[in-house]
Motif scaffolding. Structure first.
Motif, PDB file in Angstrom:
ATOM      1  N   ARG A  88      -6.704  32.822 -19.895  1.00 44.01           N
ATOM      2  CA  ARG A  88      -6.862  32.734 -21.359  1.00 44.01           C
ATOM      3  C   ARG A  88      -5.616  33.245 -22.084  1.00 44.01           C
ATOM      4  O   ARG A  88      -5.229  32.704 -23.110  1.00 44.01           O
ATOM      5  N   ASP A  92     -13.909  32.040 -31.811  1.00 44.58           N
ATOM      6  CA  ASP A  92     -14.670  31.399 -30.745  1.00 44.58           C
ATOM      7  C   ASP A  92     -13.800  30.389 -30.011  1.00 44.58           C
ATOM      8  O   ASP A  92     -12.896  29.784 -30.597  1.00 44.58           O
ATOM      9  N   PHE A  93     -14.102  30.204 -28.727  1.00 43.33           N
ATOM     10  CA  PHE A  93     -13.402  29.188 -27.948  1.00 43.33           C
ATOM     11  C   PHE A  93     -13.492  27.835 -28.664  1.00 43.33           C
ATOM     12  O   PHE A  93     -14.536  27.498 -29.223  1.00 43.33           O
ATOM     13  N   GLU A  94     -12.417  27.109 -28.653  1.00 43.80           N
ATOM     14  CA  GLU A  94     -12.242  25.795 -29.297  1.00 43.80           C
ATOM     15  C   GLU A  94     -11.846  25.891 -30.764  1.00 43.80           C
ATOM     16  O   GLU A  94     -11.472  24.889 -31.358  1.00 43.80           O
ATOM     17  N   VAL A 134     -10.291  32.149 -27.863  1.00 48.93           N
ATOM     18  CA  VAL A 134     -10.757  32.278 -26.478  1.00 48.93           C
ATOM     19  C   VAL A 134     -12.064  33.058 -26.416  1.00 48.93           C
ATOM     20  O   VAL A 134     -12.577  33.322 -25.330  1.00 48.93           O
ATOM     21  N   SER A 135     -12.620  33.439 -27.556  1.00 50.45           N
ATOM     22  CA  SER A 135     -13.871  34.198 -27.677  1.00 50.45           C
ATOM     23  C   SER A 135     -13.707  35.641 -27.215  1.00 50.45           C
ATOM     24  O   SER A 135     -12.745  35.981 -26.531  1.00 50.45           O
ATOM     25  N   PHE A 151     -10.094  30.500 -17.465  1.00 53.79           N
ATOM     26  CA  PHE A 151     -11.179  29.950 -18.281  1.00 53.79           C
ATOM     27  C   PHE A 151     -12.370  29.615 -17.382  1.00 53.79           C
ATOM     28  O   PHE A 151     -12.206  29.286 -16.207  1.00 53.79           O
ATOM     29  N   SER A 152     -13.579  29.674 -17.943  1.00 51.43           N
ATOM     30  CA  SER A 152     -14.782  29.316 -17.190  1.00 51.43           C
ATOM     31  C   SER A 152     -14.781  27.817 -16.892  1.00 51.43           C
ATOM     32  O   SER A 152     -14.003  27.052 -17.481  1.00 51.43           O
ATOM     33  N   ASP A 180     -16.975  25.538 -17.718  1.00 47.81           N
ATOM     34  CA  ASP A 180     -17.294  24.773 -18.929  1.00 47.81           C
ATOM     35  C   ASP A 180     -16.103  24.733 -19.884  1.00 47.81           C
ATOM     36  O   ASP A 180     -15.814  23.699 -20.487  1.00 47.81           O
ATOM     37  N   GLU A 181     -15.411  25.870 -20.013  1.00 46.03           N
ATOM     38  CA  GLU A 181     -14.242  25.918 -20.893  1.00 46.03           C
ATOM     39  C   GLU A 181     -13.132  25.002 -20.382  1.00 46.03           C
ATOM     40  O   GLU A 181     -12.449  24.335 -21.170  1.00 46.03           O
ATOM     41  N   ARG A 182     -12.972  24.954 -19.063  1.00 50.49           N
ATOM     42  CA  ARG A 182     -11.910  24.105 -18.491  1.00 50.49           C
ATOM     43  C   ARG A 182     -12.134  22.635 -18.816  1.00 50.49           C
ATOM     44  O   ARG A 182     -11.183  21.878 -18.983  1.00 50.49           O
ATOM     45  N   LEU A 185     -10.877  22.310 -22.361  1.00 46.82           N
ATOM     46  CA  LEU A 185      -9.536  22.829 -22.621  1.00 46.82           C
ATOM     47  C   LEU A 185      -8.503  21.752 -22.967  1.00 46.82           C
ATOM     48  O   LEU A 185      -7.711  21.956 -23.894  1.00 46.82           O
TER      49      LEU A 185
END
Length: 194
Positions: A22, A102-104, A140-141, A157-158, A160-162, A165
């Motif tokens: 991250r 938050d992520f995104e 990146v939360s 990154f997790s 789901d995040e990948r 991304l």
């Protein structure tokens, strides 16, 4: 009088151990932008990899760079590039991870505090306390539970995040291009609505 050059710096740490963490999302965005131009980053004598390009013929020159040192030493090579290419701090764009988003989410701002981010602290220090540079803050939360923030941002990154991304990197790259082409306020109006 300063040149019309822009310096776009992506923050992160060196080496494969950190490349997909991250904390390295800033460098990932620079890789995205450089890839769009079919270019690659080359080593310099100041401890950074860099390439120059233009959004369009006759447009301002953009210098894309990533430090070859660790996050907390980012300021020195960035300052050296700024001095060599006569880049005004107002035309420096720093891309970095942001735990307060938050992520995104992607937010743009000029100046302000460093929020505990060691890369930003190093840059501000090497600019003599000048905070008048633009930040592209890539969310990146916050870490889950009681996890230490430093440990969290140094993790990959997790799963789901990948998956999401690539789109995040593309949108952050678009945000940089909007700042250079249209100015910060217009770019904020566009990016912050997403």
């Amino acid at each position: 009088m300063s040149s019309e050059n822009w310096l776009v710096a992506g923050l992160g740490n060196p080496g494969p151990r950190y490349s997909r963490t991250r904390h390295n999302v800033g460098q990932m965005v620079v890789d995205e932008l450089v890839g769009r131009m079919g270019a690659g980053l080359a080593r310099t004598k100041v401890g950074a990899r860099m390439v120059g390009a233009r959004l369009q013929p006759g447009g301002p020159k953009m210098l894309f760079a990533v430090s070859e040192g660790y996050m907390n030493t980012s300021g020195q090579p960035i300052r050296r590039l700024m001095d060599y290419y006569d880049v005004d701090p107002a035309r420096l764009i720093v891309i970095h991870d942001e735990v307060d988003l938050d992520f995104e989410r992607i937010k743009l701002k000029r100046g302000g505090s460093e929020g505990g981010h060691n890369g930003l602290k190093s840059i501000t220090q090497h600019l003599g306390g000048d905070r008048d540079y633009i930040r592209v803050r890539v969310g990146v939360s916050r870490p889950p539970g009681r996890m230490d923030t430093a440990d969290y941002v140094l993790q990959n990154f997790s799963a789901d995040e990948r998956k999401a991304l690539p789109q995040v990197l593309q949108r952050a790259g678009d945000a940089v291009e909007h700042v250079i082409a249209d100015g910060l306020t217009a770019a904020q109006n566009r990016v912050h609505q997403l």
